[in-house]
Design a protein around this motif. Sequence first.
Motif, mmCIF file in Angstrom:
data_model
loop_
_atom_site.group_PDB
_atom_site.id
_atom_site.type_symbol
_atom_site.label_atom_id
_atom_site.label_comp_id
_atom_site.label_asym_id
_atom_site.label_seq_id
_atom_site.Cartn_x
_atom_site.Cartn_y
_atom_site.Cartn_z
ATOM 1 N N TYR A 142 0.701 -1.127 -0.136
ATOM 2 C CA TYR A 142 -0.032 -0.265 -0.114
ATOM 3 C C TYR A 142 0.811 1.419 0.001
ATOM 4 C CZ TYR A 142 -3.346 -3.591 2.463
ATOM 5 O OH TYR A 142 -3.347 -5.391 2.992
ATOM 6 N N TYR A 191 0.329 5.525 0.941
ATOM 7 C CA TYR A 191 -0.558 6.393 1.817
ATOM 8 C C TYR A 191 0.186 7.777 2.088
ATOM 9 C CZ TYR A 191 -3.803 3.119 3.501
ATOM 10 O OH TYR A 191 -4.139 1.647 4.208
ATOM 11 N N GLN A 220 1.141 11.576 4.002
ATOM 12 C CA GLN A 220 0.647 12.432 5.069
ATOM 13 C C GLN A 220 1.139 13.362 4.874
ATOM 14 O OE1 GLN A 220 2.780 11.097 8.583
ATOM 15 N NE2 GLN A 220 1.114 11.653 9.122
ATOM 16 N N LEU A 280 -3.505 11.156 7.044
ATOM 17 C CA LEU A 280 -3.462 10.152 6.260
ATOM 18 C C LEU A 280 -4.021 9.898 5.503
ATOM 19 C CD1 LEU A 280 -1.927 8.712 9.381
ATOM 20 C CD2 LEU A 280 -1.064 8.576 7.222
ATOM 21 N N LEU A 297 3.905 7.219 2.798
ATOM 22 C CA LEU A 297 3.909 5.933 3.645
ATOM 23 C C LEU A 297 3.876 4.987 3.142
ATOM 24 C CD1 LEU A 297 2.553 7.164 6.654
ATOM 25 C CD2 LEU A 297 5.061 6.887 6.366
ATOM 26 N N THR A 308 -2.729 -7.251 9.279
ATOM 27 C CA THR A 308 -2.414 -5.386 9.915
ATOM 28 C C THR A 308 -1.569 -5.652 8.467
ATOM 29 O OG1 THR A 308 -2.413 -6.623 12.113
ATOM 30 C CG2 THR A 308 -0.573 -5.264 11.847
ATOM 31 N N GLN A 309 -1.290 -4.333 8.476
ATOM 32 C CA GLN A 309 -0.649 -3.507 8.143
ATOM 33 C C GLN A 309 0.788 -2.675 8.767
ATOM 34 O OE1 GLN A 309 -2.391 -0.686 5.083
ATOM 35 N NE2 GLN A 309 -4.390 -2.030 4.856
ATOM 36 N N TYR A 310 1.909 -3.121 7.974
ATOM 37 C CA TYR A 310 3.315 -3.168 8.397
ATOM 38 C C TYR A 310 3.988 -1.660 7.858
ATOM 39 C CZ TYR A 310 2.970 -6.774 11.072
ATOM 40 O OH TYR A 310 1.847 -7.791 12.116
ATOM 41 N N PHE A 311 4.158 -0.075 8.880
ATOM 42 C CA PHE A 311 4.436 0.783 8.001
ATOM 43 C C PHE A 311 5.947 1.009 8.050
ATOM 44 C CE2 PHE A 311 0.506 2.947 6.693
ATOM 45 C CZ PHE A 311 0.099 2.330 6.839
ATOM 46 N N GLY A 312 6.446 1.675 6.498
ATOM 47 C CA GLY A 312 8.503 2.206 6.527
ATOM 48 C C GLY A 312 8.108 3.256 7.285
ATOM 49 N N PRO A 313 9.385 3.650 7.251
ATOM 50 C CA PRO A 313 9.602 5.304 7.871
ATOM 51 C C PRO A 313 8.948 6.313 6.792
ATOM 52 C CG PRO A 313 11.198 4.002 6.805
ATOM 53 C CD PRO A 313 10.047 2.718 7.002
#
Lengths: 112, 114
Positions: free
Chosen positions: A33, A35, A37, A43, A91, A100-105
Amino acid sequence: GAGVSQSPSNKVTEKGKDVELRCDPISGHTALYWYRQSLGQGLEFLIYFQGNSAPDKSGLPSDRFSAERTGGSVSTLTIQRTQQEDSAVYLCASSVVTDTQYFGPGTRLTVL
Amino acid sequence: AQSVTQLDSQVPVFEEAPVELRCNYSSSVSVYLFWYVQYPNQGLQLLLKYLSGSTLVKGINGFEAEFNKSQTSFHLRKPSVHISDTAEYFCAVKTQGGSEKLVFGKGTKLTVNP
């Protein structure tokens, strides 16, 4: 294990230039995904890839935005002819389908 | 379409005090609910999620949230906060059986003061 990685971490560009943002998802995650921000909009969902299915592009704000995912892994978000309103943190997240979606920095994009 | 309202944009509290961050959602279909935390200059980290079952959900770092279907709320609580809990907290929803995208609230900035 390694998490989601994104590059570059910061990108400064001039109005009208094209930029490419990269995302490396967690190994084995089939869903990816993007996104955005920003201060004004919070977001926002941009695009979603799942395996070989057609991506859900419903969140892309204009035709200047596009994304691809090669080999079911790495993804590149491209913004053509950047505008100042494109300035934001982009993001990337990955997941096993429906989990669960795990996000990068994130990549902080500044358009001058 | 779904929407998420986080009623407080900023919440200041003193260390060791309890805190509640409020989240209300709107949806015509059943949803899954999430709370994420974002520390300065970092990505989002999942605190907890409600998928089904018990309406009281416990997460990491001592946080918990309660799903209230009749009030369409999913408030986040912690009985005693630490300085290190200072961060921005986002509530999010995802439709069951529908789009995989998360719809986020605008966020609540929690500041824990000594």
